[in-house]
Write a protein that holds these residues in place. Sequence first.
Motif, PDB file in Angstrom:
ATOM      1  N   ALA A  10      12.836   1.662  61.930  1.00 36.35           N
ATOM      2  CA  ALA A  10      11.942   2.505  62.391  1.00 36.35           C
ATOM      3  C   ALA A  10      12.365   3.899  62.227  1.00 36.35           C
ATOM      4  O   ALA A  10      11.100   4.807  62.131  1.00 36.35           O
ATOM      5  CB  ALA A  10      12.098   2.043  64.091  1.00 36.35           C
ATOM      6  N   GLU A  11      13.547   4.339  62.472  1.00 42.81           N
ATOM      7  CA  GLU A  11      13.686   5.723  61.953  1.00 42.81           C
ATOM      8  C   GLU A  11      13.063   6.192  60.918  1.00 42.81           C
ATOM      9  O   GLU A  11      12.536   7.200  60.811  1.00 42.81           O
ATOM     10  CB  GLU A  11      15.277   6.072  62.253  1.00 42.81           C
ATOM     11  N   VAL A  12      13.514   5.425  59.760  1.00 34.34           N
ATOM     12  CA  VAL A  12      13.069   5.881  58.224  1.00 34.34           C
ATOM     13  C   VAL A  12      11.624   5.978  58.332  1.00 34.34           C
ATOM     14  O   VAL A  12      11.045   6.710  57.808  1.00 34.34           O
ATOM     15  CB  VAL A  12      13.665   5.105  57.134  1.00 34.34           C
ATOM     16  N   THR A  13      10.960   4.727  58.688  1.00 34.99           N
ATOM     17  CA  THR A  13       9.345   4.595  58.885  1.00 34.99           C
ATOM     18  C   THR A  13       8.849   5.825  59.339  1.00 34.99           C
ATOM     19  O   THR A  13       7.855   6.448  58.862  1.00 34.99           O
ATOM     20  CB  THR A  13       9.010   3.238  59.411  1.00 34.99           C
ATOM     21  N   ALA A  14       9.384   6.413  60.683  1.00 34.81           N
ATOM     22  CA  ALA A  14       9.050   7.596  61.300  1.00 34.81           C
ATOM     23  C   ALA A  14       8.980   8.789  60.412  1.00 34.81           C
ATOM     24  O   ALA A  14       8.075   9.620  60.249  1.00 34.81           O
ATOM     25  CB  ALA A  14       9.864   7.862  62.650  1.00 34.81           C
ATOM     26  N   GLN A  15      10.130   8.725  59.490  1.00 34.92           N
ATOM     27  CA  GLN A  15      10.312  10.169  58.681  1.00 34.92           C
ATOM     28  C   GLN A  15       9.361  10.015  57.524  1.00 34.92           C
ATOM     29  O   GLN A  15       8.841  10.903  57.080  1.00 34.92           O
ATOM     30  CB  GLN A  15      11.786  10.338  58.242  1.00 34.92           C
ATOM     31  N   PHE A  16       9.442   8.764  56.953  1.00 35.45           N
ATOM     32  CA  PHE A  16       8.260   8.626  56.138  1.00 35.45           C
ATOM     33  C   PHE A  16       6.748   8.936  56.238  1.00 35.45           C
ATOM     34  O   PHE A  16       6.201   9.638  55.423  1.00 35.45           O
ATOM     35  CB  PHE A  16       8.345   7.107  55.408  1.00 35.45           C
ATOM     36  N   GLU A  17       6.587   8.633  57.618  1.00 40.16           N
ATOM     37  CA  GLU A  17       5.121   8.862  58.052  1.00 40.16           C
ATOM     38  C   GLU A  17       4.939  10.389  58.227  1.00 40.16           C
ATOM     39  O   GLU A  17       3.981  10.927  57.925  1.00 40.16           O
ATOM     40  CB  GLU A  17       4.776   8.088  59.194  1.00 40.16           C
ATOM     41  N   PHE A 110      22.057  12.081  56.997  1.00 36.48           N
ATOM     42  CA  PHE A 110      23.150  12.995  57.040  1.00 36.48           C
ATOM     43  C   PHE A 110      23.270  13.628  58.153  1.00 36.48           C
ATOM     44  O   PHE A 110      22.299  13.317  59.270  1.00 36.48           O
ATOM     45  CB  PHE A 110      22.643  14.276  56.317  1.00 36.48           C
ATOM     46  N   PRO A 111      24.146  14.322  58.748  1.00 40.81           N
ATOM     47  CA  PRO A 111      24.444  14.972  59.915  1.00 40.81           C
ATOM     48  C   PRO A 111      23.129  15.686  60.744  1.00 40.81           C
ATOM     49  O   PRO A 111      22.699  15.583  61.719  1.00 40.81           O
ATOM     50  CB  PRO A 111      25.541  15.906  60.064  1.00 40.81           C
ATOM     51  N   GLU A 112      22.228  16.068  59.760  1.00 46.52           N
ATOM     52  CA  GLU A 112      21.246  16.775  60.250  1.00 46.52           C
ATOM     53  C   GLU A 112      19.879  15.908  60.169  1.00 46.52           C
ATOM     54  O   GLU A 112      18.821  16.369  60.586  1.00 46.52           O
ATOM     55  CB  GLU A 112      20.790  18.137  59.235  1.00 46.52           C
ATOM     56  N   GLY A 113      20.198  14.670  59.955  1.00 47.28           N
ATOM     57  CA  GLY A 113      18.948  13.821  59.886  1.00 47.28           C
ATOM     58  C   GLY A 113      18.720  13.143  58.379  1.00 47.28           C
ATOM     59  O   GLY A 113      19.500  13.279  57.467  1.00 47.28           O
ATOM     60  N   TRP A 114      17.870  12.369  58.214  1.00 50.00           N
ATOM     61  CA  TRP A 114      17.245  11.499  57.291  1.00 50.00           C
ATOM     62  C   TRP A 114      16.519  12.626  56.334  1.00 50.00           C
ATOM     63  O   TRP A 114      15.869  13.416  56.523  1.00 50.00           O
ATOM     64  CB  TRP A 114      16.260  10.589  57.640  1.00 50.00           C
TER      65      TRP A 114
END
Length: 132
Positions: A10-17, A110-114
């Motif tokens: 869900a996290e990666v999908t949100a970043q991809f979108e 990473f610590p700052e996010g995907w």
Amino acid sequence: MDIDLPDVLAEVTAQFERYEKALVSNDVAVLDELFRNDKRTLRYGMGENLYGYDAIMAFRAGRSPAGLNRRTDKTVISTYGRDTAVASTLFYRESAPGKVGRQMQTWIRFPEGWRIVAAHVSIIDEPKDPKT
């Protein structure tokens, strides 16, 4: 190894979108944010090979905002453990009938996010067989 943990997916999908929205609206600040600020980050594009975050930023800053709309299809996002993912999608542009674009991104937490650490974009003739 855990593959496709629901919360990580869900996290990666949100970043991809988020990336896709930024791409078609030419939101360069978000695009720059989502690529890892590192000399080892790379992006192979349709007519360029970009090595390092600075080269990717310069490309984005100089790119025309015209004609960026596209439709994606067959998006596959796979996560490996809690910190690695690969996102792949096909894309189509009205300005390129009979062509299909292919995009792959490697995402790392990473610590700052995907962040994207490697990306590849290419276009081919649309296959006659819809299964390919």
